[in-house]
Design an enzyme around this catalytic site. Structure first.
Site: not given
Ligand SMILES: NC(=O)c1ccc[n+]([C@@H]2O[C@H](COP(=O)([O-])OP(=O)(O)OC[C@H]3O[C@@H](n4cnc5c(N)ncnc54)[C@H](OP(=O)(O)O)[C@@H]3O)[C@@H](O)[C@H]2O)c1
Length: 327
Positions: A14-15, A35, A57, A78, A96, A164
């Site tokens: 999502i980033a 990151s 961070y 979060h 969220k 996740r």
């Molecule tokens: N608004 C929307 O449409 C939407 C869509 C998808 C997800 N989301 C929300 O966004 C959040 C992230 O989702 P995502 O799909 O982007 O997840 P993701 O692809 O797994 O990415 C999460 C990122 O968080 C960092 N991180 C920090 N602590 C972590 C840990 N303990 N374990 C794993 N990663 C960790 C990692 O980045 P670094 O290691 O590089 O720091 C990782 O790349 C969730 O809360 C989700 O509900 C929102």
């Protein structure tokens, strides 16, 4: 116009989506990304042409050239990550679900109050032009009193307890990940919480809810039939049924079109509005507006609504006995 300077905390899916939205906006500048890994931060910065990258961070939270930080890490992180930014007097847009439970949400909200900074949950659905039109139709009485809402968000994701979605130690499960959408949407449409909740879930072998159904009962004759899933594709449309008509919202959570019908399903009006970028630009624009106007809370997505939705999800999980590690 001076650009609002954004930082992104996290470098996952999502980033990247949000970075694309920010880069499409004239009044936003994506100043930095952070990151846990220096290499991942650098790669992300190169991909999205971001000036600064940080391998921690904390460095992002302390950067004096940032106006607002977008929190894009798993749910369980979060509270701590938003808290880190707030303590460094940064405005925060937090993904969220806002936190794992309402207790953590309350603490975060109080922290933002103490530090007098802007804070908002990234419930992007509420800012989509089609959903604003849907609200307008309802306010204008086009379908009369709303009697029934049906909204679902379900997709198939292969079972993997490390990832996740299925991992309880990262706040996995359908309710917090996607169930938050139909729940927030219902409170967005009706502007109040239900009098009674009935719910059921399939709790899988990793101890998170793989699918669920939730019924909101309102004593003045309204029912909402809501569901979410990470194990099966149940679709994502919403139907809002009133005394005099029906609104169908295509993929309500990321919608670009909706239709208004009379009670015999004769189409009265169709509304389409394709995204300018990918849909995330509307919530970012709201944050920019709030920051320019010196606001601490968005009137379109107030923290009181976020907290109400978190309390509803606490109650639903209580009905299933679903508790996350450390709760
Ligand atoms: N608004 C929307 O449409 C939407 C869509 C998808 C997800 N989301 C929300 O966004 C959040 C992230 O989702 P995502 O799909 O982007 O997840 P993701 O692809 O797994 O990415 C999460 C990122 O968080 C960092 N991180 C920090 N602590 C972590 C840990 N303990 N374990 C794993 N990663 C960790 C990692 O980045 P670094 O290691 O590089 O720091 C990782 O790349 C969730 O809360 C989700 O509900 C929102």
């Amino acid at each position: 116009m001076k650009k609002i300077r954004w930082g992104i905390l996290g470098s996952g899916n999502i980033a990247a989506t949000f970075a694309t939205a920010l880069n499409s906006m004239e009044d936003s500048l994506l100043e930095a990304v952070a990151s846990r890994s220096d290499i991942r931060a650098k790669e992300f910065a190169e991909r999205f042409k971001i000036k600064k990258s940080y391998g921690s961070y904390e460095e992002l939270a302390k950067d004096p050239d940032i106006d607002v930080i977008y929190i894009a890490v798993p749910h369980t992180e979060h509270k701590n990550m938003a808290g880190l930014c707030i303590k460094n007097n940064k405005a925060v847009l937090c993904e969220k679900p806002f936190t794992i439970n309402s207790k953590d949400s309350e603490e975060l909200i109080n922290m933002a109050k103490e530090h007098d900074v802007f804070l908002m949950e990234a419930m992007w659905t509420k800012f989509l032009p089609v959903n604003l039109k849907v609200k307008q139709w309802i306010k204008e009485g086009k379908i009369g009193k709303v009697l029934h809402i049906n909204a679902k968000f379900g997709f198939h994701s292969d079972y993997d307890p490390q990832r996740r979605l299925y991992n309880p130690s990262l706040g996995g499960g359908a309710l917090l990940d996607v169930g938050v959408y139909p729940i927030s949407y219902t409170t967005f449409i009706l502007e109040r919480i239900p009098d009674k909740i009935i719910s059921s879930a399939i709790i899988g072998s990793s101890a998170v809810d793989e699918q669920n159904v939730v019924i909101f009962h309102y004593n003045d004759g309204i029912l909402a039939d809501l569901s979410s899933s990470i194990s099966c594709e149940t679709g994502g449309d919403a139907l809002i049924v009133g005394e005099r008509g029906i609104i169908k919202v295509d993929r309500f959570w990321s919608t670009e079109s909706a239709s208004l019908y009379d009670n015999r399903y004769k189409c009265i009006e169709e509304y389409k509005e394709p995204f300018k970028a990918n849909g995330y630009e509307y919530e970012a624009a709201e944050v920019n507006r709030c920051l320019r106007e010196g606001l601490r809370i968005s009137s379109l997505n107030p923290l009181t609504d976020t907290l109400s939705n978190m309390k509803l999800m606490d109650e639903i999980r209580k009905q299933w006995g679903l508790v996350y590690p450390g709760e």
